[in-house]
Enzyme design. Structure first.
Site, PDB file in Angstrom:
ATOM      1  N   HIS A 145     -26.332 -42.059 -24.781  1.00 22.47           N
ATOM      2  CA  HIS A 145     -26.628 -42.651 -26.094  1.00 22.47           C
ATOM      3  C   HIS A 145     -25.548 -42.251 -27.099  1.00 22.47           C
ATOM      4  CE1 HIS A 145     -30.848 -42.307 -24.427  1.00 22.47           C
ATOM      5  NE2 HIS A 145     -30.806 -43.582 -24.762  1.00 22.47           N
ATOM      6  N   GLN A 203     -30.924 -54.939 -17.038  1.00 23.56           N
ATOM      7  CA  GLN A 203     -31.461 -55.062 -18.401  1.00 23.56           C
ATOM      8  C   GLN A 203     -30.437 -55.742 -19.314  1.00 23.56           C
ATOM      9  OE1 GLN A 203     -33.861 -52.004 -20.621  1.00 23.56           O
ATOM     10  NE2 GLN A 203     -31.873 -51.425 -21.430  1.00 23.56           N
TER      11      GLN A 203
END
Ligand code: PAF
Length: 276
Positions: free
Chosen positions: A31, A149
């Site tokens: 992240h 995804q």
């Protein structure tokens, strides 16, 4: 960093967001890499933390998901993220419309991980569709570890003609090659050591591919690779890079999904870079 718990408050400020990073929290260096890339050129960056229960296939998996909000906020402040949205389910539903299930791109959502996680990608599409309506960012930033995804979200954007560009960034790995994931926190020390075999297997598949070993033989070799391993292979698959179809053209990607104990891990490797 401005933290919003209320979507109404966020919307009322009519904020212009360049880069939006959707997360479920438990932020790791993967992240951080998405954030650092987004922060370049003084972009206004918004990150959301919402653990989307609907995308978990069982209640236990959902309840086991690591919740580390305080640490997450510290990390985000350090990287000078501009806006953090931590909404609740009701608020999200009140301020956005749902994804129309009739439009589900089933070819993409029911293959690979979708085959083993029914409803998962539909729930991901729904939540991302809602966050795009609420945040209206110029760009949405996603990691390539969750490659299916990424492709599914690209398709959602096409379906609704959302005015948002997708920025995808390379998987971040630890020193042994294990792709960073919030689920790694659920592994024991020994399991973590074994988990580095996932990337080793993918590198081996790539080596075979470069040496022109036929695709069906690569599948067999991959199953052999994990035969005596604590890693239980759920699937190994080679797909078209852009559309995830089976035909083997010049842009391919190999996927692994597996279990190490009770923890499900996924990873992928590009076999031939896309020329498109
Ligand atoms: O990758 C994730 O963390 C989630 O699937 C996402 C994109 C935040 C949607 O809930």
């Amino acid at each position: 960093m401005k933290i919003f718990y209320s979507i109404e408050e966020y919307i009322n400020l009519k904020i212009n967001v360049n880069h939006y990073i959707p997360t479920m929290g438990n932020l790791h260096d993967g992240h951080m890499s998405l954030i650092k890339n987004s922060k370049k050129n003084y972009n206004k960056v918004c990150l959301s933390i919402f653990i989307n229960e609907k995308q978990f296939n069982n209640k236990k998996d959902f309840s086991l998901y690591p919740r580390t909000l305080e640490e997450d906020i510290k990390k985000l402040k350090k990287l000078k993220v501009d806006y953090l949205l931590i909404p609740n389910k009701k608020d999200i539903e009140n301020f956005s419309s749902s994804f129309d299930k009739k439009l589900e791109p089933k070819k993409l959502t029911t293959d690979l991980c979708g085959k083993y996680r029914p409803g998962h990608f539909l729930a991901v599409i729904d939540i991302i569709h809602r966050f795009i309506q609420i945040i209206q960012p110029k760009k949405i930033v996603l990691g390539e570890k969750d490659y299916q995804q990424l492709i599914v979200i690209k398709e959602l954007i096409k379906i609704y003609n959302h005015k948002v560009k997708v920025v995808s960034l390379q998987t971040v790995r630890d020193k042994d090659g294990l792709a960073l994931s919030s689920r790694n926190n659920l592994l024991s020390i020994d399991e973590k050591k074994s988990a580095s075999d996932i990337y080793k297997a993918l590198l081996f598949a790539k080596k075979l591919f470069i040496n022109k070993v036929p695709i069906d033989k690569i599948y067999k070799e991959m199953h052999k690779f994990f035969e005596k391993s604590p890693i239980k292979l759920q699937y190994f698959a080679i797909r078209n890079f852009k559309l995830l179809q089976c035909e083997c053209d010049n842009a391919l990607i190999a996927f692994i999904a597996c279990y190490l104990g009770k923890v499900r891990l996924i990873d992928n490797i590009i076999l031939k870079p896309s020329t498109i």
